[in-house]
Enzyme design. Structure first.
Site, PDB file in Angstrom:
ATOM      1  N   GLY A  69       0.816  -1.200   0.000  1.00  0.00           N
ATOM      2  CA  GLY A  69       0.000   0.000   0.000  1.00  0.00           C
ATOM      3  C   GLY A  69       0.852   1.253   0.000  1.00  0.00           C
ATOM      4  N   THR A  70       1.987   1.196   0.691  1.00  0.00           N
ATOM      5  CA  THR A  70       2.886   2.348   0.726  1.00  0.00           C
ATOM      6  C   THR A  70       3.425   2.657  -0.661  1.00  0.00           C
ATOM      7  OG1 THR A  70       3.524   1.963   3.028  1.00  0.00           O
ATOM      8  CG2 THR A  70       5.070   3.211   1.661  1.00  0.00           C
ATOM      9  N   GLN A 177      -7.815   1.637   5.207  1.00  0.00           N
ATOM     10  CA  GLN A 177      -8.559   1.204   6.385  1.00  0.00           C
ATOM     11  C   GLN A 177     -10.005   0.821   6.082  1.00  0.00           C
ATOM     12  OE1 GLN A 177      -7.546   0.561   9.447  1.00  0.00           O
ATOM     13  NE2 GLN A 177      -5.444   1.151   9.017  1.00  0.00           N
ATOM     14  N   SER A 194      -4.296  -1.551   0.692  1.00  0.00           N
ATOM     15  CA  SER A 194      -3.307  -2.569   1.042  1.00  0.00           C
ATOM     16  C   SER A 194      -4.012  -3.824   1.525  1.00  0.00           C
ATOM     17  CB  SER A 194      -2.382  -2.033   2.139  1.00  0.00           C
ATOM     18  OG  SER A 194      -1.314  -2.916   2.371  1.00  0.00           O
ATOM     19  N   ALA A 195      -3.644  -4.977   0.947  1.00  0.00           N
ATOM     20  CA  ALA A 195      -4.370  -6.225   1.190  1.00  0.00           C
ATOM     21  C   ALA A 195      -4.302  -6.702   2.633  1.00  0.00           C
ATOM     22  CB  ALA A 195      -3.842  -7.323   0.260  1.00  0.00           C
ATOM     23  N   HIS A 196      -3.208  -6.434   3.336  1.00  0.00           N
ATOM     24  CA  HIS A 196      -3.095  -6.959   4.698  1.00  0.00           C
ATOM     25  C   HIS A 196      -4.044  -6.272   5.669  1.00  0.00           C
ATOM     26  CE1 HIS A 196      -0.447  -3.451   5.206  1.00  0.00           C
ATOM     27  NE2 HIS A 196      -0.587  -3.603   6.503  1.00  0.00           N
ATOM     28  N   CYS A 320       4.779   7.887  24.573  1.00  0.00           N
ATOM     29  CA  CYS A 320       5.558   7.142  25.555  1.00  0.00           C
ATOM     30  C   CYS A 320       5.843   5.720  25.111  1.00  0.00           C
ATOM     31  CB  CYS A 320       4.813   7.101  26.891  1.00  0.00           C
ATOM     32  SG  CYS A 320       4.424   8.723  27.537  1.00  0.00           S
TER      33      CYS A 320
END
Length: 459
Positions: A69-70, A177, A194-196, A320
């Site tokens: 996807g990136t 998403q 993105s498939a994942h 944090c």
């Protein structure tokens, strides 16, 4: 173990596993070749492309498969900007986009382009009017996610697409998403995913470029995937990605109703059972399985470790956590509390009893972390009547806010506490604490070391 981090990655869908295994024997050959094995592989690739295009709502020849996807985002942004270079070099993004989009914007700026980052409201949403105001004569491209990856807020894509269309500016939508839940509506011009994120195998992305959108390839051109994704693609993974997208879509409507009820339960019960909690993100326009909240006086990294020990895998946008020393850019843009942040993102099929166990365990875990972080009364010296100087230099979140809470009662109503801090998270967390506790945040001033944050006691 209860996996509550579906916004990062979803376990492989059974249909994806079946398709992956089945295509290993048929999809190993080069689909660009004319021999029997190549033709067989080509049939699999074409079928996968048609299935994915049907789920997206585009023509098959508008969709290409990428290695992630990136990569789809980077290729889409760079190609659209290059294709409209004669128009100008101005890019519009929202301030809460995924890092892949923001990194593309940074690369664009390093190459001499300009970028406008559109602000969001406290729920994490942009407005169509804000995009309309950002449009300029030299705007080449606008980008907007369909839904936010950290807080689940759905964006008004159709409305933004309309104002962009009226100005003749293409809109690229990052649908990573949301695509598993349904197609993205509106007149967008480019789309990535993105498939994942929907239960397909990792290493498969989608890039859609509508016909008529000016698009210029950057870098060496490859003959595969219209030149937009170089190299020999992982055909078995592509087949599995397309098959699983179709499968999750068939289950999406019913599962969305069930997961919305579970996340609504979390949104309602966490603030009742855990003191000093802020639930963030739009309460209505949000993804079915995502709920995010932040806890005052809690170290996010410790909280995640403790929840992991209790059998819950969650994520955090807190500054944090070990992966970052600065607050989440999403939470920062929203102006909400970042410390002790927890993102619960439920995968399809999450049992109700797992959510109930999480709700029963969480109060004790938060209380335990707060007890471990409990600090003695912070030293303070009066700088002038009605003002207390609180030195928290060198202390990371949430300690500056913990110590502020301990001393606020030591100044009279109308008096101020000047908090000296050098932790970047304090710039976000101290104003958020003031809003939650009904005190006045009076701004910040430069200090000899760090920054001075001024808090006025109201009650």
């Amino acid at each position: 173990m209860s996996y509550f981090d579906a916004a990062s990655a979803v376990p492989l869908h059974p249909v994806a596993r079946q398709a992956l295994l089945a295509s290993l024997d048929e999809g190993w050959a080069d689909p660009a070749r004319l021999h029997k094995e190549g033709r067989r592989a080509r049939l699999l690739l074409d079928a996968a492309r048609e299935a994915a295009a049907g789920a997206v709502g585009c023509r098959p020849d508008e969709l290409v498969f990428t290695s992630s996807g990136t990569q789809a985002v980077h290729t889409g942004v760079a190609g659209a900007l290059a294709g409209r270079r004669r128009v100008g070099r101005h890019l519009i993004v929202s301030s809460v986009e995924h890092s892949s989009v923001l990194h593309s914007a940074e690369a664009h700026e390093a190459d001499g382009g300009t970028t406008t980052r559109v602000a969001v409201d406290r729920g994490g949403a942009v407005s169509a009017a804000s995009y309309e105001r950002a449009l300029r004569a030299d705007t080449a491209l606008a980008c907007l996610q369909s839904a936010n990856h950290e807080v689940g807020t759905e964006q008004p894509v159709a409305e933004v697409a309309e104002v962009c269309r009226a100005a003749g500016v293409p809109l690229l939508v990052d649908a990573a998403q949301s695509l598993g839940w349904g197609p993205v509506g509106g007149g967008w011009s480019l789309l990535t995913a993105s498939a994942h994120k929907w239960g397909g195998p990792p290493g498969v992305g989608l890039l859609v470029v509508r016909k008529g959108v000016r698009f210029a390839l950057r870098g060496p051109v490859d003959e595969r995937e219209s030149g937009r994704a170089a190299g020999f693609g992982n055909l078995p993974a592509i087949v599995a990605a397309a098959a699983s997208l179709r499968a999750v879509r068939a289950e999406a409507a019913a599962e969305a109703v069930r997961l919305r009820e579970l996340t609504e339960r979390i949104r309602a019960r966490v603030p009742r059972s855990v003191p000093d909690v802020e639930v963030v993100g739009d309460p209505v326009r949000r993804l079915p399985g995502v709920v995010t909240f932040s806890c005052l006086y809690v170290d996010g990294e410790t909280l995640l470790h403790e929840l992991d020990r209790e059998g819950f895998s969650v994520s955090s946008g807190s500054s944090c956590t070990s992966s970052t020393l600065t607050p989440s850019h999403v939470l920062k843009a929203m102006g909400v509390l970042s410390e002790g942040n927890v993102r619960v993102s439920l995968p399809a099929g999450t049992p109700e009893e797992d959510v109930e166990r999480f709700l029963s365990v969480l109060p004790g875990v938060v209380a335990g972390v707060r007890e471990k972080l409990g600090a003695p009364p912070a030293p303070g010296t009066a700088a002038r009547p009605g003002e207390l100087v609180l030195d928290t230099l060198g202390k990371r979140c949430p300690l500056p806010v913990i110590e502020l809470a301990k001393v606020i009662g030591d100044v009279p109503v109308g008096g101020t506490v000047r908090v000296l801090a050098d932790d970047e998270a304090a710039r976000l967390d101290i104003p958020a604490w003031c809003e939650m506790r009904g005190q006045e945040y009076a701004g910040e001033e430069p200090a000899e070391r760090g920054t001075a944050y001024l808090v006025r006691r109201i009650s």
